[in-house]
Structures are given as structure tokens and as C-alpha cells.
Enzyme design. Structure first.
Site, PDB file in Angstrom:
ATOM      1  N   SER A 590       0.842  -1.181   0.000  1.00 13.49           N
ATOM      2  CA  SER A 590       0.000   0.000   0.000  1.00 13.49           C
ATOM      3  C   SER A 590       0.885   1.242   0.000  1.00 13.49           C
ATOM      4  O   SER A 590       1.684   1.435  -0.911  1.00 13.49           O
ATOM      5  CB  SER A 590      -0.956  -0.057   1.191  1.00 13.49           C
ATOM      6  OG  SER A 590      -2.053   0.777   1.011  1.00 13.49           O
ATOM      7  N   ASP A 676      -9.978  -3.067  -5.611  1.00 21.04           N
ATOM      8  CA  ASP A 676      -9.342  -2.255  -4.575  1.00 21.04           C
ATOM      9  C   ASP A 676      -9.725  -0.786  -4.729  1.00 21.04           C
ATOM     10  O   ASP A 676      -9.398  -0.162  -5.732  1.00 21.04           O
ATOM     11  CB  ASP A 676      -7.822  -2.409  -4.678  1.00 21.04           C
ATOM     12  CG  ASP A 676      -7.078  -1.787  -3.510  1.00 21.04           C
ATOM     13  OD1 ASP A 676      -7.697  -1.019  -2.742  1.00 21.04           O
ATOM     14  OD2 ASP A 676      -5.878  -2.065  -3.373  1.00 21.04           O
ATOM     15  N   HIS A 711      -8.177  -4.582  -1.605  1.00 15.51           N
ATOM     16  CA  HIS A 711      -6.929  -4.106  -1.022  1.00 15.51           C
ATOM     17  C   HIS A 711      -6.247  -5.144  -0.136  1.00 15.51           C
ATOM     18  O   HIS A 711      -5.019  -5.243  -0.119  1.00 15.51           O
ATOM     19  CB  HIS A 711      -7.211  -2.843  -0.196  1.00 15.51           C
ATOM     20  CG  HIS A 711      -5.995  -2.062   0.150  1.00 15.51           C
ATOM     21  ND1 HIS A 711      -5.206  -1.449  -0.794  1.00 15.51           N
ATOM     22  CD2 HIS A 711      -5.414  -1.778   1.345  1.00 15.51           C
ATOM     23  CE1 HIS A 711      -4.209  -0.821  -0.205  1.00 15.51           C
ATOM     24  NE2 HIS A 711      -4.309  -1.011   1.100  1.00 15.51           N
TER      25      HIS A 711
END
Length: 742
Positions: A590, A676, A711
């Protein structure tokens, strides 16, 4: 909500052998086998003019113009993008085909470290104990409760209940049944009503974080027909159990409204609407159930509004109006408000109190004064005690305070560990709960008597395949940064692993949003460490590992400190013979994927491989696109390149996608999820498309897109382990240069 790190699973498994296995070489293909051919992404140059500056993006076509709809229904993705992602997945699978036995072996090890028929320590509340369990073979949890034996307090009155025969547990929700027939299903939140008559849960059925909230009648075991759509997953029952409040998710994926309706169904009422696209909102109850609280915040500014429990349909009242760069969060302690805040230059936060009827800042008085370098992370309230969690020097401690102001600490004498305050599940109690682990020590869960200071071990994490703490060494190093700061580095290795520069090393980092990287236990990492690898965590600036100032020193116009700290950690490990240049695999997810992209550009010579999980790498484009869910809320973190030329120039100078150039890059694995909403799939897709023709090393650049997740990757606990095993197999493959015979 932000571009957070990929959450590492606590489920995992061990090696069949009792002794460490040697580094596992990869199977070699026979001579003459043709090398798989990488997809070639077409270029459609798009010239972007912004603030008098011009840049060209050859791969903007990969962003689906209908991305909002794709998040809710991934089948709507445009054909050319789907075809390219499918080709990339096929290429990666062909290139890494030799790792399939290793992936399967690692997955088997990781699964073998999980106690499959496991359950959480029950959380007492009123007449019930609530817990979560897994049955052998289950991918998803079962939510349970059982009638509580002994003495407990309800509305200030002691209640005693004992059973001759143990009561039968009640199944509240089997998430395995809910997931049947679905490619993805995850319960993001689940909670019972205060009167224990209802049970609500929020399901994300595509990985896009668009939730439906269901309410179940526990007397009839029926799900009520009034389903709440388009929610963030954030909800709370009113203290009287008559109402349910939740956070709406708008078409751009942002939390924008708080709604209320009767808990069993009925007319929906708008409670609060946030006008600022840059603010996140959520709703909860205070510890003493006196108030419902709406929290409003971005990365640096916050505000709270409260509704009395006695009047749950009343308009929310502002506790203290928002002031830019001032943060506070609130709870209520029976007779007063208790507020954690950075007001008055309390960089590492302090705790103040205020009268119930006059909670504004003018009435705040210090309860726990600010101490520089001691970051107050959070607090938990019970009737007579305040427990707080503090962080300093990349470790944590828990402080217990009574109403008279007497304090004592729960601390651990180890070089690196994770101590976490779970808190109490009810207000009228003298018992709180905390957990302890370290990189070598499985999690131990304790109940702690706040008055007598006695602790009771409630659970020790079991490793069915076996685990001997004495086989491992945990160390805490301090790496000198370029400006003289000392960056903590946590190291885990087997005692038998030499420290002479010969061992391969995986270096993990994050460094954003003030999120610290705990020195915690993970059974999954043992699949590398037991193969003679060294595992290291760099506690770099951008996190709050050494206090909130550690975070403030690596955002906006000082963001590059995050990247140089990580490089300093790698160089310190090399100097100490924990690793050698070119024998390190870097990993981050991320916003930690931004770190991976940056250090990949800055010092490619250090890495054998780089793993960017759901990597935030297309920084300048993403932070200029106001339609994306997280762009306006994150300008305080990164800067606003739409209005601020200095922010634009600085951001562009480190943006991994924009800084790709012809050089000898290491092997790279980028991963992503089609659904995501935080780091959209096209970021890793574009990064790979630009990296592959740029690298001069001949080392592969691979892309793995989960076409059925978002995600956090796969929702099932075993499916997730397969993803971890894949990434760790890539690390071994990168060290062994497995592509040479692919």
C-alpha cells in the site's frame, strides 16, 4: 481509512523437519525450453498540463473510466484492460512455474502452524460471553455466544448465575455459509445490541469495501428483511438498542453521511452530512454508553459531535469546532469527558478532561500531561480506571490509572516486542485485557485485574507443528540516518543462521500515516526464517514508532525521509554482516508500496528483489484525481499538487511511476486487486508496464492481479496463505535467480 499496509495474517504453519531446512533451490527447467514472452503494453501518450507543468502518461488508458461501477461489479471492466491483466497474470505464472512446488510446500507449512479448530478468548458482556471460533477446514469465522456463569454487574446491580450443566453455545453467524457461492466475502464488522436481542454484521462481497449491513433477531434466528446498502461497514446500536446508526459510502467510495433508522427496520433519517470531501467520518458509543459519538477527521484535523443516549434522535452537538492541525478524540468516563489531543503543541498527545455539560476546549484541564517522545496511542475506560497505551523507541507499554490519579505500568523487558491493549468489553468491571508477543514469541492473551494488579493468562497461541522460542534470536539495531537520526530495526533469525553476510534477508517497511510497524509475531515469516533467512523490520519515519514527531518528520515536503531511512536500515544491516548488497528482498504494501517503488528507483543495487503489494506508485496522477476515494482526504499527508506548485514538484521528484528510467532494476513483483478502492488496480499495472522496458538488468518485472479481491487480498484464511506463500516464493526465486531457466 487510508492506503494502509497489507495486514499480515496471524494464521500460519511450520516445517516438517525439526531442524532448519537449507535454502531451498528452485526446480530447473530442461535446457532448450523457450522463455515465456512478456506482454507488451501499448502506448497511448496523453499530455497532461498542470500548474504550468507538462508530463506525458503513456498508460493512462489502463484506468477504467467507469471505475466506480467496476468496484461494485468487477465484470464491468473494459475488455482491453481485462485482456491485458489476464495476459500479465499468465506471464507471471509461466515465469514462476518452477516455484509451484515451493509455494505448495510453504502453504502446507503455514497451514500446519494454524490451530484450525481455534477460538478467541470470550469477551464478557452482561449475561453472555461472546467469541469467534474456527472449525477445522473453515476459511471464515463463526460468531458465537454462550450464557455467562458467575457474577456480573448489570445497571449497577450484581447478578449471579451458575449452571449445573454447561450451557449450549449459540451460533450468531457462520461466515462460511454466507460466503458460499461467492468469489469474495468478508465480514468487516459484527456486533450485538446492548440488550443482546439483535446481532448486526457488515459484509463486503466483492473486496471493494462497499458493504451491506444485516440485522438478525437472535430470538427467532432470522435475518430481518430491511438490509442496509452502500455502507462503509461502520455501524453502532444506540445504547437503548432501539436504533442503528451507520456510515454511508458515496459513489466515489467516500464516507459522507451518518444515517439512523429503527434497529428492526423502518424509516431512514439523515443524522449528519459532512460537506468536506477531505474528511473521514464514523460513528460509535462511549465506554459508559452515555453518548453516541460521530468522529470526523483527516490526517491532521478532527472534530467530534455527540448525541445523548437518553435522546438518540436528537441533533448531534459539536464538542469542539475543528481547527486545522488540531486532533482530538473523545470518550466519556461516567462523570466527565476524557479527550486525547495534540492541542497546545502536545505533539505526542496528552489526555484532558472536561465536565459532561461543558466539554468545549475552554473547559479542558490536563489529566495526563504531554511528555515529548512518549506517544499516547489510545485509551480504554472502565468504571474506576483509565488504561492507556503508549509508544516510545518502537516499543509499547500500558499504563493503568485510577480515579485518584495513581498510576502503574505493564511493561516487558525485551529488546523488541508488541504489547497491545485490547481493553474491557464492559464498563462495570475491574478487568481489562491485553496481548503480548514478540517476533519469536507467540501471542499470549492476559486478563488483568486493575485493582489488585494480578494477571491471568487466558490463552497462548498454539503452533500445532511445533515452535521452540529458544531456537530464535530477536535483536534491536539502530541505523544512523543521513541526518543523524537513529532508525530502529528489528531483526529475527535462527540462532544457527550466520551473521557473516551470507544469509538472504527480507527487509519490510511501511512508513506513512503515523502507523507504526509492531515488532510482533507472525508464523508465516518462519517459512523464510527457518530456511536460513533473516527477517528485518525497518521502523522508519512516517510511522509513529518513535512518537508522533517521527511521523511528522516524513510527510509532505519531508516525505523522502521515509525512503532514505529504509535505505539507511539496509546499509546498516549490510555493515553489520546481516546481509550483503544484492542479497536483500525489500517488501512493503500500500503506502509501503510507494516506499518500494521509491527505493527501487533510488538504490536498485541493494535489492535482489522488490515486492510491492498493492503499491501506491502513481502518486502525482492519483493525488491530482479528485474523483478517487482517498485523494482529498490525503492532501494533508502528501500535499495538493492541483493547487500547490511546490507540492507538485516535490511529489513528482519521488513518484515511483514518474521516476522510472533506464537502469539495472532488481526483479520486481507488483500485486493488486481488481476491486481495490484504496490503491486502484491500474497503479501496479501502469508501474509494471513502464518498468519492464526500462530495466537494463534482464531481471523480470511481474504483475499479479487478484481478479476477485480488493486491497487486503483474499478473504479466506487459507486462500490468503496461498498469496503469502506466492510472495515468499518470489523472494526465494529472486535470490536464486530462478528466471534464468524459466
Amino acid at each position: 481509512m487510508n492506503r494502509r499496509q497489507v495486514i499480515m495474517s496471524t494464521a500460519a504453519t511450520a516445517l516438517a523437519a525439526a531442524v532448519p531446512a537449507p535454502t531451498l533451490g528452485l526446480a530447473r527447467q530442461t535446457a532448450g525450453t523457450s522463455m515465456p514472452q512478456a506482454p507488451v503494453a501499448k502506448k497511448i501518450p496523453v499530455v497532461i498540463e498542470q500548474l504550468g507543468r507538462t508530463r506525458t502518461d503513456d498508460y493512462q488508458w489502463m484506468k477504467d473510466d467507469n471505475w466506480q461501477a467496476v468496484l461494485r461489479d468487477p465484470t464491468l471492466i473494459k475488455a482491453e484492460v481485462k485482456d491485458h491483466l489476464t495476459a500479465e497474470n499468465a506471464y507471471r505464472e509461466a515465469m514462476m512455474a518452477s516455484t509451484l512446488p515451493l509455494q505448495e510446500t510453504m502453504f502446507t507449512e503455514m497451514r500446519g502452524r494454524i490451530k484450525e479448530d481455534d477460538s478467541s478468548v470470550p469477551a464478557p458482556d452482561g449475561g453472555w460471553n461472546y467469541y469467534v471460533e474456527y472449525k477445522t477446514g473453515d476459511q471464515h469465522p463463526r460468531y458465537m455466544r454462550v450464557e455467562r456463569q458467575g457474577t456480573w454487574i448489570v445497571d449497577g446491580q450484581s447478578v449471579i448465575k451458575n449452571f449445573i450443566v454447561a450451557p449450549t453455545p449459540q451460533l450468531l453467524l457462520d461466515a462460511n455459509e454466507l460466503a458460499k457461492g461467492k468469489a469474495y466475502s468478508e465480514i468487516s464488522a459484527a456486533s450485538h445490541s446492548p440488550d443482546h436481542a439483535l446481532f448486526a454484521y457488515a459484509e463486503d462481497a466483492q473486496g471493494s469495501e462497499v458493504h451491506k449491513i444485516y440485522v438478525k433477531d437472535l430470538a427467532t434466528d432470522e435475518v430481518l428483511p430491511a438490509v442496509i446498502d452502500s455502507a462503509t461497514g461502520d455501524f453502532v446500536f444506540s445504547p437503548d438498542s432501539q436504533w442503528i446508526f451507520w456510515t454511508n459510502r458515496d459513489d466515489n467510495g467516500r464516507p459522507d453521511k451518518i444515517f439512523r433508522r429503527p434497529a428492526r427496520g423502518g424509516e431512514t433519517t439523515l443524522v449528519y452530512e459532512e460537506a468536506d470531501d477531505g474528511m473521514f467520518i464514523g460513528v460509535g458509543r462511549t465506554a459508559d454508553d452515555r453518548f453516541i459519538v460521530i468522529g470526523i477527521q483527516n490526517q491532521e484535523t478532527s472534530e467530534a459531535r455527540y448525541i445523548p443516549a437518553a435522546a438518540p434522535t436528537a441533533e448531534p452537538v459539536v464538542l469542539e469546532p475543528r481547527v486545522v492541525a488540531t486532533r482530538y478524540d473523545v470518550d466519556h468516563w461516567g462523570d466527565r469527558w476524557v479527550i486525547r489531543t495534540n492541542a497546545d503543541d502536545a505533539i505526542d498527545f496528552k489526555i484532558v478532561q472536561a465536565p459532561t455539560e461543558t466539554p468545549a476546549k475552554a473547559h479542558w484541564t490536563d489529566l495526563v500531561a504531554h511528555t515529548p517522545g512518549r506517544f499516547i496511542e489510545g485509551l480504554d475506560l472502565t468504571k474506576d480506571h483509565l488504561a492507556r497505551q503508549e509508544r516510545a523507541d518502537a516499543n509499547t507499554r500500558i499504563i493503568i490509572r485510577d480515579r485518584a490519579g495513581d498510576e502503574h505500568a505493564i511493561a516487558v523487558d525485551e529488546p523488541a516486542y508488541a504489547l497491545s491493549l485490547a481493553g474491557a468489553s464492559e464498563f462495570e468491571t475491574n478487568t481489562t485485557r491485553y496481548a503480548y508477543n514478540s517476533p519469536s514469541t507467540p501471542t499470549q492473551t492476559y486478563d488483568y485485574d486493575l485493582a489488585t494488579r494480578e494477571r491471568t493468562l487466558r490463552k497462548t497461541q498454539q503452533i500445532p507443528s511445533g515452535h521452540n522460542i529458544e531456537d530464535y534470536v530477536v535483536e534491536r539495531l539502530n541505523a544512523p540516518a543521513s541526518d543523524g537520526q537513529l532508525v530502529p530495526v528489528t531483526v529475527l533469525r535462527r540462532k544457527s543462521t550466520p551473521v557473516d553476510g551470507s544469509a538472504p534477508l527480507l527487509l519490510y517497511g511501511y512508513g506513512s500515516y503515523g502507523i507504526p510497524m509492531p515488532a510482533s509475531f507472525s508464523t508465516n515469516r518462519l517459512s523464510l526464517v527457518d530456511r536460513g533467512w533473516i527477517y528485518a523490520i525497518a521502523h522508519i519515519r512516517g510511522g509513529s514508532d518513535k512518537g508522533w514527531g517521527w511521523f511528522l518528520d516524513a510527510r509532505r515536503m519531508t516525505k523522502k525521509n521515509t525512503f532514505t531511512d529504509f535505505i539507511a536500515a539496509a546499509e546498516h544491516l549490510i555493515d553489520g554482516k546481516y546481509a550483503s548488497a544484492g542479497q536483500i528482498v525489500a517488501q512493503g504494501g500500500s503506502a509501503g508500496g510507494l516506499l518500494m517503488g521509491a527505493v527501487n528507483n533510488m538504490r536498485p543495487d541493494l535489492w535482489a528483489g522488490v515486492i510491492g503489494q498493492v503499491p501506491f506508485v502513481d502518486v502525482i496522477n492519483t493525488m491530482s484525481d479528485t474523483s478517487l476515494p482517498l485523494t482529498p482526504p490525503e492532501w494533508p499527508e502528501w500535499g495538493n499538487p492541483i493547487e500547490d506548485p511546490a507540492a507538485y514538484d516535490y511529489m513528482l521528484s519521488y513518484s515511483p511511476y514518474d521516476q522510472v528510467e533506464a537502469k539495472a532494476y532488481p526483479a520486481v513483483l507488483a500485486t493488486g486487486g481488481l476491486s481495490d478502492p484504496r490503491v486502484t488496480y491500474w497503479e501496479p499495472e501502469k508501474w509494471v508496464a513502464k518498468l519492464r522496458p526500462a530495466t537494463t538488468s534482464g531481471k523480470p518485472v511481474l504483475l499479479k492481479i487478484n481478479m476477485e479481491a480488493g486491497h487486503g487480498g483474499a478473504a479466506g484464511r487459507f486462500d490468503y496463505l496461498k498469496e503469502v506463500a506466492h510472495d515468499y516464493a518470489f523472494a526465494v526465486w529472486a535470490i536464486d535467480k530462478g528466471w534464468e531457466t524459466a
